[in-house]
Design an enzyme around this catalytic site. Structure first.
Site, mmCIF file in Angstrom:
data_model
loop_
_atom_site.group_PDB
_atom_site.id
_atom_site.type_symbol
_atom_site.label_atom_id
_atom_site.label_comp_id
_atom_site.label_asym_id
_atom_site.label_seq_id
_atom_site.Cartn_x
_atom_site.Cartn_y
_atom_site.Cartn_z
ATOM 1 N N HIS A 91 0.800 -1.322 0.029
ATOM 2 C CA HIS A 91 -0.030 -0.137 -0.035
ATOM 3 C C HIS A 91 0.889 1.329 -0.019
ATOM 4 O O HIS A 91 1.953 1.265 0.837
ATOM 5 C CB HIS A 91 -1.120 0.060 1.221
ATOM 6 C CG HIS A 91 -2.155 1.011 1.085
ATOM 7 N ND1 HIS A 91 -1.564 2.372 1.041
ATOM 8 C CD2 HIS A 91 -3.247 0.904 0.626
ATOM 9 C CE1 HIS A 91 -2.963 3.088 1.086
ATOM 10 N NE2 HIS A 91 -3.921 2.129 0.769
ATOM 11 N N GLU A 149 -3.878 1.804 -7.210
ATOM 12 C CA GLU A 149 -4.438 2.966 -6.658
ATOM 13 C C GLU A 149 -3.480 3.993 -6.596
ATOM 14 O O GLU A 149 -2.562 4.379 -6.010
ATOM 15 C CB GLU A 149 -4.332 2.842 -4.937
ATOM 16 C CG GLU A 149 -5.247 1.442 -4.459
ATOM 17 C CD GLU A 149 -5.434 1.340 -2.971
ATOM 18 O OE1 GLU A 149 -6.719 1.639 -2.832
ATOM 19 O OE2 GLU A 149 -4.581 1.412 -2.399
HETATM 20 P P1 PGA Z 1 -9.549 5.923 0.021
HETATM 21 O O1 PGA Z 1 -8.460 5.000 0.137
HETATM 22 O O2 PGA Z 1 -10.993 5.012 -0.504
HETATM 23 O O3 PGA Z 1 -10.049 6.628 1.129
HETATM 24 O O4 PGA Z 1 -9.343 6.736 -1.167
HETATM 25 C C1 PGA Z 1 -8.283 3.847 -0.576
HETATM 26 C C2 PGA Z 1 -7.194 3.032 -0.238
HETATM 27 O O5 PGA Z 1 -6.260 3.613 0.159
HETATM 28 O O6 PGA Z 1 -7.233 1.824 -0.033
#
Ligand code: PGA
Length: 229
Positions: A88, A157
């Site tokens: 992440h 992401e």
């Molecule tokens: P968010 O986070 O939905 O608050 O943008 C997503 C994540 O970091 O998995």
């Protein structure tokens, strides 16, 4: 579709239990082919019954040992946790996990047969440099990562879309997922400001196999609204 809730440093043991109980009741109506994951904070890990999978947001690649502040396999085994989030951007950034560290963790948990949600994502300046720069940056995050592993789900992401309320556009998601899919053959989630208001258009995009949700997953009504959109 895959729906994954990442609580990050939110919720307690008590509120996680209440959340899971409420979610469990709602999931009775879930489509069999859909999968739901919840990643609570480490202190809330436990054995929970229901049509969902509990995973850990992090762990150290060790059985046990002298790694102050970390948990290893021994602590996960206690609750039969066999799913982990790796790579992440918040861990890469705030905990300074470089690609080598991330790959080592990946390899360890792959060897243990864990299901892995492996996250990749580019910062804003890379996105602003164009598609080639994005592709180069994202593919570099596959270095040392065995994508032939049958229990990995990849999550794209974009860092600039995480927790900002500004999701990537449908076009950005579609083209990035197409690029990633041409380089691997694993389920691919999108994450970054996914919420009830945009879930339908995001899950309708070709190449999106599900979503990883932070902020909008913290409220069980909001998360289940997305699952049943
Ligand atoms: P968010 O986070 O939905 O608050 O943008 C997503 C994540 O970091 O998995």
């Amino acid at each position: 579709m895959i729906y994954a809730a990442n609580f990050k440093t939110n919720h307690t043991r008590t509120t996680t239990r209440a959340y899971i109980e409420a979610l469990s009741e709602k999931l009775v109506k879930k489509k069999v082919e859909d999968r739901v994951f919840v990643f609570p904070p480490l202190t809330a890990l436990d054995r929970f019954e229901g049509d969902f999978t509990i995973g850990t947001q992090n762990a150290y690649p060790t059985q046990n040992g002298a790694y102050t502040g970390e948990i290893g396999l021994e602590q996960l085994n206690e609750f039969d946790i066999t799913t982990i989030l790796i790579g992440h951007s918040e861990r890469r950034e705030h905990m300074h996990e470089d690609q080598q560290t991330v790959a080592k963790k990946y390899h360890f948990f792959m060897e243990q047969g864990f299901e892995i949600i492996y996250c990749i994502g580019e910062p804003l300046e890379v996105r602003e440099s164009g598609d080639d720069a994005v592709a180069k940056y994202l593919l570099a995050q596959f270095k040392g990562i065995d994508l032939s592993y049958e229990k990995v789900i990849v999550a794209y992401e974009p860092i600039w879309a995480i927790g900002t309320g500004r999701s990537a556009t449908v076009e950005e998601i579609a083209s990035t997922h197409a690029m990633l899919k041409s380089n691997m053959d694993r389920p691919l989630l999108y994450g970054g400001s996914v919420k009830p208001a945009n879930i339908k258009e995001i899950t309708a995009i070709d190449g999106v196999d599900g979503v990883l949700v932070g902020s909008a997953s913290l409220d069980v009504e909001s998360f289940s609204q997305m699952i049943f959109c």
